[in-house]
Design a protein around this motif. Structure first.
Motif, short mmCIF file in Angstrom:
data_model
loop_
_atom_site.label_atom_id
_atom_site.label_comp_id
_atom_site.label_asym_id
_atom_site.label_seq_id
_atom_site.Cartn_x
_atom_site.Cartn_y
_atom_site.Cartn_z
N GLU A 306 31.99 47.10 38.64
CA GLU A 306 32.26 47.12 37.11
C GLU A 306 33.68 46.54 36.80
OE1 GLU A 306 32.11 51.35 36.67
OE2 GLU A 306 30.55 51.09 35.25
N ARG A 307 34.56 46.78 37.74
CA ARG A 307 35.83 46.03 37.72
C ARG A 307 35.73 44.72 37.70
NH1 ARG A 307 39.03 44.25 41.18
NH2 ARG A 307 37.96 44.91 42.74
N ARG A 310 34.41 43.02 34.73
CA ARG A 310 35.17 43.04 33.52
C ARG A 310 36.23 41.92 33.70
NH1 ARG A 310 35.45 48.69 33.91
NH2 ARG A 310 37.61 48.33 35.31
N GLU A 311 36.50 41.52 34.99
CA GLU A 311 37.55 40.72 35.08
C GLU A 311 37.01 39.08 34.88
OE1 GLU A 311 38.97 41.00 39.19
OE2 GLU A 311 40.37 42.96 38.59
N ASP A 313 34.74 38.48 32.86
CA ASP A 313 34.46 38.47 31.33
C ASP A 313 35.82 38.16 30.32
OD1 ASP A 313 31.80 38.95 31.32
OD2 ASP A 313 31.90 41.25 30.87
N ARG A 314 36.88 38.51 31.38
CA ARG A 314 38.28 38.41 30.61
C ARG A 314 38.60 36.75 30.09
NH1 ARG A 314 42.45 40.96 34.28
NH2 ARG A 314 41.29 43.03 33.89
#
Ligand code: UDP
Length: 315
Positions: A306-307, A310-311, A313-314
């Protein structure tokens, strides 16, 4: 201070192993050609003066002075080891010869990462180390299976003929944080699919079974095998908990809270029907056994994925 070489150190298991070795205050040389290994797995270690990274392919000889060698180098996921099957054979065979030559020259102890795949599509269940296996020598998986079998043979022959101090471990399916999104194996595929809301792709009916070992347990098994003086193996390292692929899909859907549907795709040829290690020998000789339950390990794996997603997608 001991100096340790980890081939395939940029890979999933290799990078976790390197962290454990640094925690023991060893000096660590990481060797990787970065075909499936990633610098991102070890970049956080580069500032450590005890750590060194070398871009090198084990198919070519290399001269280094070390006390221990963990020979982990080889793509381990079917999609990656089948991408260039001849290269997979070379990595296992030439890689083992080169690393055994190195170990012989500097009198290092060498541990070979072998695999549950040496048992092929096993006719004995669960698998014990004295089972010789049921491997198709001409199939899609044989570049890996037979490559690892030859690596074991080479280890034993260097041991018998040249007194090289060897250790052989047979690694069963292992999962955990840092697996590549595109690794292609079942845990990483299902976790990525569940988190992205995509269908979970079961190959076949999903009634084939596997046993999944959390990476920290695997690393503890590898170092336990290397650090003892009595027993050369081969020894099975894996978690004896056995799950069908359909059960795994359902557990991952539950833990992620995903609404992904499950789809059934064709089963690849020679896909083993069932697999579970008998770890009696590891328990007896190494006092080792896994401690992380599947759900607990999957939870940590899902948090890591998940982390990282997210990174990614940043902006
Ligand atoms: N598998 C699956 N869906 C996937 C990836 C794998 O159903 O997206 C199945 C695969 O066919 C095999 C099992 O899961 O039966 C484990 O596959 P994996 O590639 O993880 O490892 P291995 O076959 O080498 O044990």
């Amino acid at each position: 201070m001991k100096r340790v070489l980890v081939t395939g150190g940029g890979g999933f298991i290799g990078s976790h192993l390197i962290e454990a070795l640094l925690a023991k205050n060893y000096e660590v040389l990481c060797l990787d050609n970065f075909f499936t290994g990633r610098k991102g797995n070890i970049v956080h270690l580069l500032g450590d003066p005890r750590f060194e990274m070398i871009r090198h392919d084990v198919v070519e000889p290399i001269f280094l002075e070390v006390d221990q060698v963990y020979n982990l180098a080889c793509p381990a996921s079917p999609v990656h080891y089948q991408f260039n099957p001849v290269k997979t054979v070379k990595t296992n065979v030439m890689g083992a010869i080169n690393m055994l030559g190195l170990a012989k020259r500097v009198k290092a102890r060498i541990l070979q990462a072998s695999t549950s795949e040496v048992y092929g599509d096993p006719k004995v269940h669960p698998q014990k180390e004295d089972y010789w296996g049921h491997v198709n020598p001409v199939g899609m998986r044989s570049c890996y299976d037979e490559g690892k079998r030859v690596a074991e043979t080479l280890m034993m022959d260097y041991h018998r003929s040249n007194k090289v101090d060897i250790r052989i471990v047979r690694i069963f399916n292992t999962y955990g944080p840092r697996m590549a999104f595109n690794d292609g194996r079942v845990v990483s595929n299902f976790v990525v699919q569940a988190l992205k809301g995509q269908p979970l792709t079961i190959y076949g009916k999903g009634n084939q079974s596997r046993s999944f070992c959390y990476v920290s347990d695997m690393v503890a098994g590898l170092t336990a095998m290397m650090e003892q003086d009595e027993f050369i193996g081969p020894v099975n390292l894996g978690n004896p908990g056995e799950f069908t692929i359909l059960e795994l899909a359902e557990i991952i859907r539950e833990l992620t809270g995903s609404k992904s549907e499950i789809v059934f795709n064709p089963l690849p040829p020679d896909d083993p029907v069932q697999r579970r290690p008998d770890i009696g020998l590891a328990r007896e000789k190494l006092q080792w056994q896994p401690t992380v339950e599947l759900k607990e390990g999957l939870q940590k794996t899902i948090e890591d994925f998940e982390r990282r997603l997210r990174e990614e997608d940043r902006p």
